[in-house]
Scaffold this active site. Structure first.
Site, PDB file in Angstrom:
ATOM      1  N   PHE A  18      24.782 102.043 138.073  1.00  0.00           N
ATOM      2  CA  PHE A  18      24.433 102.365 139.889  1.00  0.00           C
ATOM      3  C   PHE A  18      25.976 102.552 140.403  1.00  0.00           C
ATOM      4  CE2 PHE A  18      20.293 100.443 138.704  1.00  0.00           C
ATOM      5  CZ  PHE A  18      19.511 101.547 138.193  1.00  0.00           C
ATOM      6  N   GLY A  44      24.995  89.819 139.197  1.00  0.00           N
ATOM      7  CA  GLY A  44      24.519  91.092 139.159  1.00  0.00           C
ATOM      8  C   GLY A  44      25.271  92.343 137.943  1.00  0.00           C
ATOM      9  N   SER A  50      30.339  97.839 135.618  1.00  0.00           N
ATOM     10  CA  SER A  50      30.375  97.016 136.521  1.00  0.00           C
ATOM     11  C   SER A  50      31.511  95.885 135.843  1.00  0.00           C
ATOM     12  CB  SER A  50      30.085  96.949 137.640  1.00  0.00           C
ATOM     13  OG  SER A  50      28.786  95.354 137.483  1.00  0.00           O
ATOM     14  N   ASP A  69      23.354  86.861 135.926  1.00  0.00           N
ATOM     15  CA  ASP A  69      22.360  88.184 135.813  1.00  0.00           C
ATOM     16  C   ASP A  69      21.250  87.424 134.873  1.00  0.00           C
ATOM     17  OD1 ASP A  69      20.068  90.319 135.793  1.00  0.00           O
ATOM     18  OD2 ASP A  69      21.658  91.096 136.279  1.00  0.00           O
ATOM     19  N   SER A 122      21.318  82.978 140.380  1.00  0.00           N
ATOM     20  CA  SER A 122      22.356  83.259 141.084  1.00  0.00           C
ATOM     21  C   SER A 122      22.633  81.857 141.151  1.00  0.00           C
ATOM     22  CB  SER A 122      22.748  84.212 142.069  1.00  0.00           C
ATOM     23  OG  SER A 122      24.181  83.957 143.260  1.00  0.00           O
ATOM     24  N   ASP A 139      26.225  91.458 143.646  1.00  0.00           N
ATOM     25  CA  ASP A 139      25.400  93.255 143.309  1.00  0.00           C
ATOM     26  C   ASP A 139      24.306  92.633 143.134  1.00  0.00           C
ATOM     27  OD1 ASP A 139      25.280  96.137 143.054  1.00  0.00           O
ATOM     28  OD2 ASP A 139      26.281  95.948 141.062  1.00  0.00           O
ATOM     29  N   HIS A 142      18.514  93.032 146.481  1.00  0.00           N
ATOM     30  CA  HIS A 142      18.695  93.118 147.568  1.00  0.00           C
ATOM     31  C   HIS A 142      17.176  92.750 148.371  1.00  0.00           C
ATOM     32  CE1 HIS A 142      21.602  95.479 145.478  1.00  0.00           C
ATOM     33  NE2 HIS A 142      21.362  96.632 145.738  1.00  0.00           N
ATOM     34  N   HIS A 167      28.235  95.335 147.139  1.00  0.00           N
ATOM     35  CA  HIS A 167      27.994  96.671 146.929  1.00  0.00           C
ATOM     36  C   HIS A 167      26.462  96.561 147.338  1.00  0.00           C
ATOM     37  CE1 HIS A 167      26.953 100.086 143.303  1.00  0.00           C
ATOM     38  NE2 HIS A 167      27.713 100.187 144.291  1.00  0.00           N
ATOM     39  N   ASP A 168      26.203  98.505 147.636  1.00  0.00           N
ATOM     40  CA  ASP A 168      24.803  99.029 148.227  1.00  0.00           C
ATOM     41  C   ASP A 168      25.024  98.418 149.654  1.00  0.00           C
ATOM     42  OD1 ASP A 168      24.456 100.192 145.927  1.00  0.00           O
ATOM     43  OD2 ASP A 168      23.821  97.928 145.324  1.00  0.00           O
TER      44      ASP A 168
HETATM   45 MG    MG Z   1      24.363  98.134 143.189  1.00  0.00          MG
END
Ligand code: MG
Length: 208
Positions: A18, A44, A50, A69, A122, A139, A142, A167-168
């Site tokens: 993403f 992530g 990434s 992750d 994490s 990242d 969420h 991110h995001d």
């Molecule tokens: Mg992201």
């Protein structure tokens, strides 16, 4: 790829993920600079998109990237959720498994010696981590719980002058969930961070 500080060894569009090109370029810039002050770490990994952008940057300066992750997918990646991808479902295990995809992509990119996958939660890794980070990319999950745990668990490890990327980050709730935006706001309000750049939903901050 013209906008990238460093060319990529493969076509990243074929890798699930993403992150877009401009965000990847900003991550490369931040990793090249941050690597001077300590280790590089991302939360992530997913399938490694990434990690390839950042890993190429690390490779160019002789640094490594730790990529964390649990590889069982975030909440939004689970069956029935918006970002579920059935290609990443391990039928035998009855669970998501993105680790084989990460390994395949790192190998294809020639980054097996540069990107070091850490498979686990994490927060569990952060609680036992020693040593300074020069570059940190958040990242991960969420949910508010996950985003806050990443922020609280990892930012204390960031060296002065080091760079934090998130991110995001969506200032408008209509564009996406709030937790990454909330931790970004928290970082700015702490007076420990100053914004370096904003590229689409990516924010890069410097630890003062
Ligand atoms: Mg992201």
């Amino acid at each position: 790829m013209a906008d990238l500080p460093l060319p990529l060894p493969l076509d990243v569009d074929q890798i699930k993920g993403f992150l877009d090109l401009e965000e990847g370029a900003a991550l490369q810039r931040a990793a090249i600079e941050g690597a001077k002050r300590g280790a590089c770490l991302e939360i992530g990994a997913y399938c490694g998109k990434s990690a390839i952008y950042i890993g190429v940057a690390c490779q160019s300066v002789g640094a490594v990237l730790f990529s964390i992750d649990h590889h069982r997918g975030s909440e939004e990646n689970q069956p029935g959720w918006e970002y579920h991808d059935s290609d990443l479902w391990d039928v035998a295990e009855g669970a998501m498994d993105t680790l084989p995809h990460l390994r395949r992509n790192l190998r294809a990119a020639g980054l097996e010696e540069t990107v070091i996958p850490i498979v686990g939660r994490s927060a569990a890794v952060a609680a036992r981590w020693g040593g300074n980070l020069g570059f940190l990319f958040i990242d991960g999950g969420h949910t508010m719980e996950a985003a806050l745990a990443d922020y609280r668990g990892w930012t204390p490890h960031l060296a002065p002058g080091g760079l934090l990327a998130i991110h995001d980050v969506f200032p408008d709730p209509a564009d996406g969930g709030r937790p990454p935006f909330e931790i970004y706001q928290r970082a700015l309000a702490s007076d420990l961070f100053a914004e370096v750049e904003a590229v689409k939903s990516l924010r890069v901050l410097r630890r003062m």
